[in-house]
Write an enzyme that holds these catalytic residues in place. Structure first.
Site, PDB file in Angstrom:
ATOM      1  N   ASP A 259       0.862  -1.189   0.000  1.00 43.91           N
ATOM      2  CA  ASP A 259       0.000   0.000   0.000  1.00 43.91           C
ATOM      3  C   ASP A 259       0.897   1.236   0.000  1.00 43.91           C
ATOM      4  O   ASP A 259       1.696   1.429   0.910  1.00 43.91           O
ATOM      5  CB  ASP A 259      -0.917  -0.037   1.222  1.00 43.91           C
ATOM      6  CG  ASP A 259      -2.071   0.941   1.114  1.00 43.91           C
ATOM      7  OD1 ASP A 259      -1.957   1.938   0.371  1.00 43.91           O
ATOM      8  OD2 ASP A 259      -3.098   0.726   1.791  1.00 43.91           O
TER       9      ASP A 259
ATOM     10  N   ASP B  60      -3.298   7.271  -3.470  1.00 36.36           N
ATOM     11  CA  ASP B  60      -3.250   6.203  -2.456  1.00 36.36           C
ATOM     12  C   ASP B  60      -3.665   4.930  -3.183  1.00 36.36           C
ATOM     13  O   ASP B  60      -4.772   4.863  -3.726  1.00 36.36           O
ATOM     14  CB  ASP B  60      -4.226   6.581  -1.330  1.00 36.36           C
ATOM     15  CG  ASP B  60      -4.317   5.543  -0.214  1.00 36.36           C
ATOM     16  OD1 ASP B  60      -3.576   4.546  -0.242  1.00 36.36           O
ATOM     17  OD2 ASP B  60      -5.160   5.751   0.696  1.00 36.36           O
TER      18      ASP B  60
ATOM     19  N   HIS C 232     -12.029   5.976   1.761  1.00 35.96           N
ATOM     20  CA  HIS C 232     -12.111   7.289   2.437  1.00 35.96           C
ATOM     21  C   HIS C 232     -11.993   8.436   1.453  1.00 35.96           C
ATOM     22  O   HIS C 232     -11.400   8.286   0.380  1.00 35.96           O
ATOM     23  CB  HIS C 232     -10.993   7.384   3.475  1.00 35.96           C
ATOM     24  CG  HIS C 232      -9.646   6.962   2.948  1.00 35.96           C
ATOM     25  ND1 HIS C 232      -8.736   7.851   2.439  1.00 35.96           N
ATOM     26  CD2 HIS C 232      -9.074   5.737   2.794  1.00 35.96           C
ATOM     27  CE1 HIS C 232      -7.663   7.184   2.028  1.00 35.96           C
ATOM     28  NE2 HIS C 232      -7.837   5.897   2.226  1.00 35.96           N
TER      29      HIS C 232
ATOM     30  N   HIS D 217      -7.503  11.140   5.329  1.00 37.21           N
ATOM     31  CA  HIS D 217      -8.833  10.587   5.626  1.00 37.21           C
ATOM     32  C   HIS D 217      -9.795  11.744   5.857  1.00 37.21           C
ATOM     33  O   HIS D 217     -10.027  12.164   6.983  1.00 37.21           O
ATOM     34  CB  HIS D 217      -8.787   9.645   6.836  1.00 37.21           C
ATOM     35  CG  HIS D 217      -7.989   8.405   6.559  1.00 37.21           C
ATOM     36  ND1 HIS D 217      -6.691   8.252   6.933  1.00 37.21           N
ATOM     37  CD2 HIS D 217      -8.315   7.275   5.891  1.00 37.21           C
ATOM     38  CE1 HIS D 217      -6.247   7.059   6.524  1.00 37.21           C
ATOM     39  NE2 HIS D 217      -7.211   6.452   5.890  1.00 37.21           N
TER      40      HIS D 217
ATOM     41  N   GLU E 136     -10.990   0.976  -1.412  1.00 38.09           N
ATOM     42  CA  GLU E 136     -10.067  -0.105  -1.059  1.00 38.09           C
ATOM     43  C   GLU E 136     -10.748  -1.328  -0.473  1.00 38.09           C
ATOM     44  O   GLU E 136     -10.822  -1.484   0.734  1.00 38.09           O
ATOM     45  CB  GLU E 136      -8.944   0.391  -0.142  1.00 38.09           C
ATOM     46  CG  GLU E 136      -9.344   1.190   1.067  1.00 38.09           C
ATOM     47  CD  GLU E 136      -8.106   1.697   1.821  1.00 38.09           C
ATOM     48  OE1 GLU E 136      -7.195   0.907   2.072  1.00 38.09           O
ATOM     49  OE2 GLU E 136      -8.058   2.890   2.141  1.00 38.09           O
TER      50      GLU E 136
ATOM     51  N   GLU F 160      -6.539  -1.220  -4.132  1.00 37.80           N
ATOM     52  CA  GLU F 160      -6.946   0.171  -3.890  1.00 37.80           C
ATOM     53  C   GLU F 160      -6.560   1.077  -5.048  1.00 37.80           C
ATOM     54  O   GLU F 160      -5.468   0.944  -5.616  1.00 37.80           O
ATOM     55  CB  GLU F 160      -6.290   0.686  -2.600  1.00 37.80           C
ATOM     56  CG  GLU F 160      -6.668   2.135  -2.252  1.00 37.80           C
ATOM     57  CD  GLU F 160      -6.100   2.613  -0.927  1.00 37.80           C
ATOM     58  OE1 GLU F 160      -5.107   2.005  -0.449  1.00 37.80           O
ATOM     59  OE2 GLU F 160      -6.623   3.597  -0.387  1.00 37.80           O
TER      60      GLU F 160
HETATM   61 MN    MN Z   1      -3.788   2.808   0.930  1.00 33.36          MN
HETATM   62 MN    MN Z   2      -6.480   4.343   1.606  1.00 35.67          MN
END
Ligand code: MN
Ligand code: MN
Length: 299
Positions: free
Chosen positions: A85, A96, A157, A165, A190, A281
């Site tokens: 990640d 992200d 998010h 977030h 995700e 994600e």
């Molecule tokens: Mn992530």
């Molecule tokens: Mn994330």
């Protein structure tokens, strides 16, 4: 959506996607987690962005929030199921993104496929006016149709400038959230799939931190490090490794700052029944009414 922001989101997303692939391709039996995380983050900097958070390398039943320590000796083993990640940011605008890779075996291809399929289906329905709960519902159906369950206490998010977030919480099941996606929104989707119970619980700290409160402590050295943390990471999550690179005595100061409630140490999140966990994600922006994936590259 604002052109300047869109441009930064696209740059951050592309770099994050490339860094994700670089990390995933490095993972092999005997390779140190520390070397993968370091290379991923160096690549992001080389491309003119900054890491948006420490590279997470979470193995098997661990779903998220493990990032190697500066002296970490841990190596990948044959059969490990690894969630890579990665986050990159350009002037605070974040990409992200994550994928799951298996080390030299093919025992969990269906599980990895379930989270990947859920992500594909979710990103296909994203657009202006779509209910947030439809994303979760789509994710849950995709994962269940492959014979697995979603992890219900991990979520996608909203994203904002220097905010990982922000606002929206995007469940991995239909949570009844009737909020509609709007033009210009930035979000990370995700899905996590598991053969366990579908829940994670907190484990030991995984070397990742964020600021809880901005206030002074009596320890002048810890205070000085805290000043550097604010300056360097601008409110985004960071890790022990990055602090130790600034100040060799950082581990002790971090403990002081956690004890005083100034920093929060993220716990490792592991599946409650010890189930294997996969994750996929992408970051998406709502641009001209449509969901544009910013982190899709070389998938
Ligand atoms: Mn992530
Ligand atoms: Mn994330």
């Amino acid at each position: 959506m604002n052109d300047d922001i869109l441009e930064k989101m696209r740059r951050a997303g592309t770099i994050a996607g490339e860094a994700r692939e670089l990390g995933a391709n490095m993972i092999d039996e005997g390779v140190k987690l520390l070397d993968v995380a370091t290379e991923v983050e160096a690549y992001i900097v080389r491309k003119g962005a900054r890491p948006a958070f420490p590279t997470n390398l979470s193995i098997n039943e661990v779903a998220a929030h493990y990032s190697p320590h500066s002296t970490d000796k841990l190596v990948f083993k044959r059969g490990d199921l690894v969630k890579v990640d990665v986050g990159a940011q350009v002037d605070g605008y974040i990409g992200d993104t994550a994928k799951t890779v298996e080390v030299r075996t093919r025992n969990w291809t269906n599980l990895t496929g379930a989270s990947a399929k859920a992500l594909t289906m979710a990103t296909e329905i994203v657009g202006e006016g779509v209910h947030v709960s439809s994303i979760g519902g789509t994710i849950e159906r995709a994962i269940r149709s492959e014979g697995f369950v979603p992890v219900t206490n991990l979520t996608g998010h909203g994203l904002n400038c220097y905010n990982l977030h922000a606002g929206l919480t995007i469940a991995n099941y239909d949570d009844g959230n009737t909020t509609r996606l709007k033009e210009g929104m930035m979000l990370a989707i995700e899905p996590f799939a598991t053969n366990g119970a579908g829940e994670v619980r907190n484990g030991k700290p995984g070397n990742i931190y964020r600021i809880l409160r901005d206030r002074e402590v009596k320890d002048a050295d810890a205070n000085r490090l805290f000043g550097r943390i604010k300056e360097e990471f601008k409110g985004l999550p960071f890790c022990e490794r990055w602090c130790t690179a600034i100040e060799p005595k950082a581990p002790a100061h971090l403990r002081t700052l956690v004890r005083h409630g100034i920093l929060f140490a993220y716990p490792i999140l592991a599946e409650v029944k010890g189930g294997m966990v996969s994750q996929a994600e992408h970051t998406v922006v709502i641009n001209n009414g449509r969901g544009e994936i910013t982190t899709r590259i070389g998938v």
